[in-house]
Design a protein around this motif. Structure first.
Motif, PDB file in Angstrom:
ATOM      1  N   LEU A  14      89.521  58.622  20.230  1.00 11.01           N
ATOM      2  CA  LEU A  14      88.012  58.187  19.088  1.00 11.01           C
ATOM      3  C   LEU A  14      87.598  59.015  19.817  1.00 11.01           C
ATOM      4  CD1 LEU A  14      86.660  57.663  16.296  1.00 11.01           C
ATOM      5  CD2 LEU A  14      86.701  55.398  17.624  1.00 11.01           C
ATOM      6  N   ARG A  15      87.453  60.904  19.877  1.00 10.57           N
ATOM      7  CA  ARG A  15      86.525  61.520  21.530  1.00 10.57           C
ATOM      8  C   ARG A  15      85.606  61.378  19.603  1.00 10.57           C
ATOM      9  NH1 ARG A  15      89.385  65.844  23.619  1.00 10.57           N
ATOM     10  NH2 ARG A  15      90.726  65.141  25.272  1.00 10.57           N
ATOM     11  N   ALA A  16      83.802  62.019  20.383  1.00  9.29           N
ATOM     12  CA  ALA A  16      83.761  62.719  19.940  1.00  9.29           C
ATOM     13  C   ALA A  16      83.218  64.106  19.052  1.00  9.29           C
ATOM     14  CB  ALA A  16      81.964  62.372  20.767  1.00  9.29           C
ATOM     15  N   ARG A  18      82.311  66.625  17.846  1.00 15.74           N
ATOM     16  CA  ARG A  18      81.097  67.344  18.505  1.00 15.74           C
ATOM     17  C   ARG A  18      80.917  68.982  17.050  1.00 15.74           C
ATOM     18  NH1 ARG A  18      80.077  65.084  23.234  1.00 15.74           N
ATOM     19  NH2 ARG A  18      78.695  63.036  23.041  1.00 15.74           N
ATOM     20  N   TYR A  67      65.995  66.801  15.333  1.00 18.38           N
ATOM     21  CA  TYR A  67      67.025  66.491  16.136  1.00 18.38           C
ATOM     22  C   TYR A  67      67.044  67.414  17.342  1.00 18.38           C
ATOM     23  CZ  TYR A  67      72.284  64.677  18.124  1.00 18.38           C
ATOM     24  OH  TYR A  67      72.565  64.048  18.904  1.00 18.38           O
ATOM     25  N   ALA A  95      77.519  68.941  23.285  1.00 19.03           N
ATOM     26  CA  ALA A  95      76.009  68.367  22.476  1.00 19.03           C
ATOM     27  C   ALA A  95      74.712  69.377  22.399  1.00 19.03           C
ATOM     28  CB  ALA A  95      75.230  67.204  23.323  1.00 19.03           C
ATOM     29  N   LEU A  98      76.485  70.621  19.072  1.00 15.56           N
ATOM     30  CA  LEU A  98      75.938  69.354  17.909  1.00 15.56           C
ATOM     31  C   LEU A  98      74.373  69.896  17.881  1.00 15.56           C
ATOM     32  CD1 LEU A  98      76.789  67.415  15.385  1.00 15.56           C
ATOM     33  CD2 LEU A  98      76.755  65.948  17.742  1.00 15.56           C
ATOM     34  N   TYR A 138      76.204  47.693  14.925  1.00 13.68           N
ATOM     35  CA  TYR A 138      77.565  48.244  15.802  1.00 13.68           C
ATOM     36  C   TYR A 138      78.936  48.120  15.514  1.00 13.68           C
ATOM     37  CZ  TYR A 138      74.673  51.383  18.533  1.00 13.68           C
ATOM     38  OH  TYR A 138      73.925  52.994  18.893  1.00 13.68           O
ATOM     39  N   LEU A 157      78.709  59.708  17.153  1.00 14.21           N
ATOM     40  CA  LEU A 157      77.797  58.771  17.128  1.00 14.21           C
ATOM     41  C   LEU A 157      76.440  59.728  17.887  1.00 14.21           C
ATOM     42  CD1 LEU A 157      78.146  55.439  18.641  1.00 14.21           C
ATOM     43  CD2 LEU A 157      75.909  56.390  17.714  1.00 14.21           C
ATOM     44  N   THR A 158      75.597  59.699  17.086  1.00 16.72           N
ATOM     45  CA  THR A 158      74.139  60.224  17.859  1.00 16.72           C
ATOM     46  C   THR A 158      73.239  58.696  17.111  1.00 16.72           C
ATOM     47  OG1 THR A 158      72.987  61.277  16.463  1.00 16.72           O
ATOM     48  CG2 THR A 158      74.895  62.403  17.258  1.00 16.72           C
ATOM     49  N   THR A 159      71.879  59.181  18.295  1.00 20.35           N
ATOM     50  CA  THR A 159      70.994  57.716  18.926  1.00 20.35           C
ATOM     51  C   THR A 159      69.450  58.810  19.147  1.00 20.35           C
ATOM     52  OG1 THR A 159      71.442  57.158  20.838  1.00 20.35           O
ATOM     53  CG2 THR A 159      71.855  55.763  18.846  1.00 20.35           C
ATOM     54  N   MET A 160      69.965  60.307  18.676  1.00 19.74           N
ATOM     55  CA  MET A 160      68.375  61.151  19.308  1.00 19.74           C
ATOM     56  C   MET A 160      67.631  61.161  18.172  1.00 19.74           C
ATOM     57  SD  MET A 160      66.753  62.247  22.047  1.00 19.74           S
ATOM     58  CE  MET A 160      67.745  62.363  23.123  1.00 19.74           C
ATOM     59  N   VAL A 196      90.362  60.000  24.991  1.00 21.93           N
ATOM     60  CA  VAL A 196      89.207  60.011  25.535  1.00 21.93           C
ATOM     61  C   VAL A 196      89.781  59.403  26.831  1.00 21.93           C
ATOM     62  CG1 VAL A 196      88.517  58.338  23.434  1.00 21.93           C
ATOM     63  CG2 VAL A 196      89.632  57.267  24.947  1.00 21.93           C
ATOM     64  N   ARG A 198      88.055  57.380  30.290  1.00 24.35           N
ATOM     65  CA  ARG A 198      87.025  55.997  30.210  1.00 24.35           C
ATOM     66  C   ARG A 198      87.706  55.699  31.752  1.00 24.35           C
ATOM     67  NH1 ARG A 198      85.273  57.894  26.748  1.00 24.35           N
ATOM     68  NH2 ARG A 198      85.306  56.630  24.629  1.00 24.35           N
TER      69      ARG A 198
HETATM   70  C1  FMN Z   1      75.224  54.643  21.682  1.00 22.13           C
HETATM   71  C2  FMN Z   1      75.203  55.676  21.658  1.00 22.13           C
HETATM   72  C3  FMN Z   1      74.520  56.763  21.278  1.00 22.13           C
HETATM   73  C4  FMN Z   1      75.070  57.826  21.736  1.00 22.13           C
HETATM   74  N1  FMN Z   1      73.834  58.505  21.561  1.00 22.13           N
HETATM   75  C5  FMN Z   1      74.336  60.580  21.318  1.00 22.13           C
HETATM   76  C6  FMN Z   1      73.715  61.557  20.948  1.00 22.13           C
HETATM   77  O1  FMN Z   1      72.488  61.241  20.656  1.00 22.13           O
HETATM   78  N2  FMN Z   1      74.421  62.522  20.934  1.00 22.13           N
HETATM   79  C7  FMN Z   1      75.287  63.162  21.056  1.00 22.13           C
HETATM   80  O2  FMN Z   1      75.842  64.143  21.168  1.00 22.13           O
HETATM   81  N3  FMN Z   1      76.119  61.577  21.682  1.00 22.13           N
HETATM   82  C8  FMN Z   1      75.622  60.823  21.389  1.00 22.13           C
HETATM   83  N4  FMN Z   1      76.617  59.186  22.052  1.00 22.13           N
HETATM   84  C9  FMN Z   1      78.334  59.931  22.411  1.00 22.13           C
HETATM   85  C10 FMN Z   1      78.377  59.245  23.749  1.00 22.13           C
HETATM   86  O3  FMN Z   1      78.216  60.499  24.496  1.00 22.13           O
HETATM   87  C11 FMN Z   1      80.204  60.173  23.840  1.00 22.13           C
HETATM   88  O4  FMN Z   1      80.623  59.040  22.957  1.00 22.13           O
HETATM   89  C12 FMN Z   1      80.863  59.635  25.289  1.00 22.13           C
HETATM   90  O5  FMN Z   1      80.367  60.933  25.713  1.00 22.13           O
HETATM   91  C13 FMN Z   1      81.873  59.284  25.163  1.00 22.13           C
HETATM   92  O6  FMN Z   1      82.264  60.459  24.865  1.00 22.13           O
HETATM   93  P1  FMN Z   1      83.095  61.073  23.747  1.00 22.13           P
HETATM   94  O7  FMN Z   1      83.618  59.417  22.551  1.00 22.13           O
HETATM   95  O8  FMN Z   1      83.595  61.500  23.307  1.00 22.13           O
HETATM   96  O9  FMN Z   1      85.225  59.825  24.729  1.00 22.13           O
HETATM   97  C14 FMN Z   1      76.603  58.546  21.935  1.00 22.13           C
HETATM   98  C15 FMN Z   1      77.361  56.906  22.249  1.00 22.13           C
HETATM   99  C16 FMN Z   1      76.940  55.979  22.558  1.00 22.13           C
HETATM  100  C17 FMN Z   1      77.285  54.802  22.277  1.00 22.13           C
END
Ligand code: FMN
Length: 217
Positions: A14-16, A18, A67, A95, A98, A138, A157-160, A196, A198
């Motif tokens: 489950l990678r981000a 983007r 964003y 990032a 995205l 969450y 997941l993004t939070t910006m 992923v 870790r």
């Molecule tokens: C609370 C939280 C906030 C995050 N905010 C952002 C964000 O604003 N932008 C973004 O590109 N990724 C964001 N991420 C993704 C993380 O950067 C990403 O899950 C982490 O680097 C691990 O990468 P992976 O999930 O691909 O293994 C966020 C993840 C979490 C859990």
């Protein structure tokens, strides 16, 4: 036809995601993700989540422009480190990609949470607005990410949005008693899902007391 991977494969890959294709995602699929999301646990089964689904060009552009601005404002020069040979460089590139393409994501999903004071904040200490119930939202967010991965959809997941949340409230009519917990762009992935990275669980685990060694079997 897409064969659904098992739960552990889903969690381990489950990678981000983007980088998304612009191809449309049927609303029925989005609703399947939300239906998986609402299966999550929440404190006292309060189910404080709500969803705002953006698919319109203007709405996505409104979000995407802000964003992108705030990602660059907050991370600035760090976003220019673009060495694709390092994991950090790849993450930074993704990032930035995205941020610059957020508005092109087929779906931008906002997960909202009803505001509520945590138990530990005494009534007399409750000043201003309560935060949204992060702990109860969450698990829903994670279910949505897991379901997206299982269906072959890319998501991250993004939070910006925290930097411009007031503008989101005003523009999209979000009521004051809800906060925006996470924003998840969703689409078909450009790349492939992979494992992923870790730190090992042994580095994070203590037995009996902090620093305690694992007991012999
Ligand atoms: C609370 C939280 C906030 C995050 N905010 C952002 C964000 O604003 N932008 C973004 O590109 N990724 C964001 N991420 C993704 C993380 O950067 C990403 O899950 C982490 O680097 C691990 O990468 P992976 O999930 O691909 O293994 C966020 C993840 C979490 C859990």
């Amino acid at each position: 036809m897409h064969e659904e991977p098992g739960l552990f494969e889903v969690m381990y890959t489950l990678r981000a995601m983007r980088r998304l294709k612009p191809d449309p995602v049927p609303l029925e699929l989005v609703e399947r993700l939300l239906d998986a999301g609402i299966r999550a646990p929440s404190g006292q089964n309060s189910q404080p989540w709500a969803f705002l689904v953006l698919t319109g060009t203007d709405d996505k552009r409104f979000f995407g422009e802000r964003y992108d601005y705030w990602i660059k404002e907050r991370f600035g020069a760090a976003l220019l480190a673009d060495d694709p040979r390092t994991a950090q460089g790849r993450t930074v590139n993704a990032a930035r990609h995205l941020a610059e393409h957020m508005h092109e994501a087929p779906v931008i999903l906002m997960v909202l949470g009803r505001r509520d004071w945590p138990f530990a904040v005494a009534p007399e200490a409750r000043v201003g607005r309560a935060p949204p119930s992060y702990g109860s939202v969450y698990p829903c967010v994670q279910n949505i990410l897991l379901a997206a991965r299982a269906l072959g959809l890319g998501a991250s997941l993004t939070t910006m949005h925290q930097m411009f949340e007031d503008e989101l409230h005003a523009h999209f009519g979000i009521p004051e008693d809800h906060g925006v917990v996470a924003v998840i762009p969703i689409g078909w992935p450009q790349g492939r899902f992979g494992p992923v990275r870790r730190e090992p669980v042994a580095d994070k685990t203590h037995y009996g007391r902090w620093g305690g060694a694992r007991p012999r079997a």
